[in-house]
Design an enzyme around this catalytic site. Structure first.
Site, mmCIF file in Angstrom:
data_model
loop_
_atom_site.group_PDB
_atom_site.id
_atom_site.type_symbol
_atom_site.label_atom_id
_atom_site.label_comp_id
_atom_site.label_asym_id
_atom_site.label_seq_id
_atom_site.Cartn_x
_atom_site.Cartn_y
_atom_site.Cartn_z
ATOM 1 N N LYS A 1 0.874 -1.194 0.000
ATOM 2 C CA LYS A 1 0.000 0.000 0.000
ATOM 3 C C LYS A 1 0.892 1.219 0.000
ATOM 4 C CE LYS A 1 -2.473 0.995 3.792
ATOM 5 N NZ LYS A 1 -3.648 1.210 4.663
HETATM 6 C C1 R5P Z 1 -2.557 5.045 8.153
HETATM 7 O O1 R5P Z 1 -3.120 5.486 9.127
HETATM 8 C C2 R5P Z 1 -3.054 3.835 7.566
HETATM 9 O O2 R5P Z 1 -2.116 3.007 6.963
HETATM 10 C C3 R5P Z 1 -4.214 4.032 6.634
HETATM 11 O O3 R5P Z 1 -4.809 2.777 6.516
HETATM 12 C C4 R5P Z 1 -3.846 4.534 5.260
HETATM 13 O O4 R5P Z 1 -3.179 5.756 5.320
HETATM 14 C C5 R5P Z 1 -5.061 4.648 4.354
HETATM 15 O O5 R5P Z 1 -5.957 5.581 4.829
HETATM 16 P P1 R5P Z 1 -6.158 6.996 4.121
HETATM 17 O O6 R5P Z 1 -6.868 6.694 2.823
HETATM 18 O O7 R5P Z 1 -6.996 7.769 5.057
HETATM 19 O O8 R5P Z 1 -4.813 7.587 3.859
#
Ligand code: R5P
Length: 265
Positions: free
Chosen positions: A172
């Protein structure tokens, strides 16, 4: 790849489209009661039917997710510091037994390339992969961005490639200009985080661009649960990811579903 690993991965990335809408709601693990997730059970319950996988901590799975749900769980297993401390100072804090007990389809942790504790977080990823391999558990590596690092294809590409080389089954990361270069250099599926809340059309355009440039999907949080229409927004994101809708078509889904009741996917 063995049956268990492939089977679990197919719960995260449904084979029908080969794409995924992961709903990220793990923010509280360092931010506490994040805007949009203060009453997390109330926020996520109507969204769950529209996501393929929930990216979440064990505390929220135990307390706020109906165990009869169809959604797969990807469990955040790293943590330690709060938003008040040094964020990169994370360790793996959830055992593989716990992930199995919670019927997780995958586990996820952050690596901090270009930040303090870079080396420890990357070696922690290696150790997590070693353990996960024994149980056929996919590992999602999250490339957290060091404070001083530019979010460009060179840096994001570096972090994603390292995650894949260390053995992550999925990565991710954040969308950036020339994102296709990041995808080309990374031999495992990449999902994009949404990052800070954007106007809905911008978030949908980013999603369309990412999919066109080779992303396998999204693991999106704030741009869904902080929207004025979270269900409309996840439906819109879903249309882009699984149906190849354009951002304009998706925006129409978001706008027109503002006053409609929640439907199952
Ligand atoms: C960080 O807090 C996490 O890895 C989140 O799951 C990731 O950043 C995705 O969330 P967002 O779309 O709010 O950035």
């Amino acid at each position: 790849m063995d049956f268990g690993l492939k089977n679990r991965l197919s719960k995260i990335i449904p084979p029908k489209s080969g794409k995924t809408v992961m709903l990220a709601v793990d923010h509280g693990y360092f931010q506490g009661p994040t805007t949009g997730l203060k009453d997390i059970k109330k926020s996520i319950t109507p969204l769950i039917p529209h996501a393929d996988c929930l990216f979440v901590t064990r505390g929220i799975v135990r307390n706020c997710v109906d165990p009869r749900t169809d959604i797969s769980i990807c469990l955040r297993v790293s943590g330690g510091p709060s938003i008040l401390g040094e964020l990169s100072n994370e360790d793996v804090i959830v055992s593989m037994e716990e992930a199995l007990r919670l019927n997780a389809a995958g586990v996820g942790m952050s690596i901090f390339v270009g930040a303090g504790n870079e080396d420890r977080t990357i070696s922690n990823l290696g150790r997590l992969v070693n353990e996960a391999q024994q149980y056929g558990m996919p590992v999602l590596a999250i490339t957290a961005v060091g404070k001083d690092m530019a979010r460009d294809a060179r840096y994001i590409g570096l972090a994603c490639r390292i995650a894949a080389e260390i053995g992550a089954h999925m990565v991710k990361t954040y969308y950036c200009e020339d994102f296709h270069k990041v995808v080309e250099g990374c031999p495992v599926p990449i999902v994009i985080a949404g990052g800070k809340k954007l106007p809905e059309m911008e978030a949908l355009q980013m999603t369309e661009n990412a999919i066109k440039e080779g992303a396998t999907g999204v693991d999106m949080g704030r741009n869904i649960f902080q929207s004025d229409n979270p269900v409309g927004m996840i439906k819109a994101v879903r249309a882009i990811v699984h149906k190849g809708a354009t951002a304009e078509e998706a925006f129409e889904i978001y706008s027109s579903s503002k006053k409609q009741p929640v439907e199952a996917k």
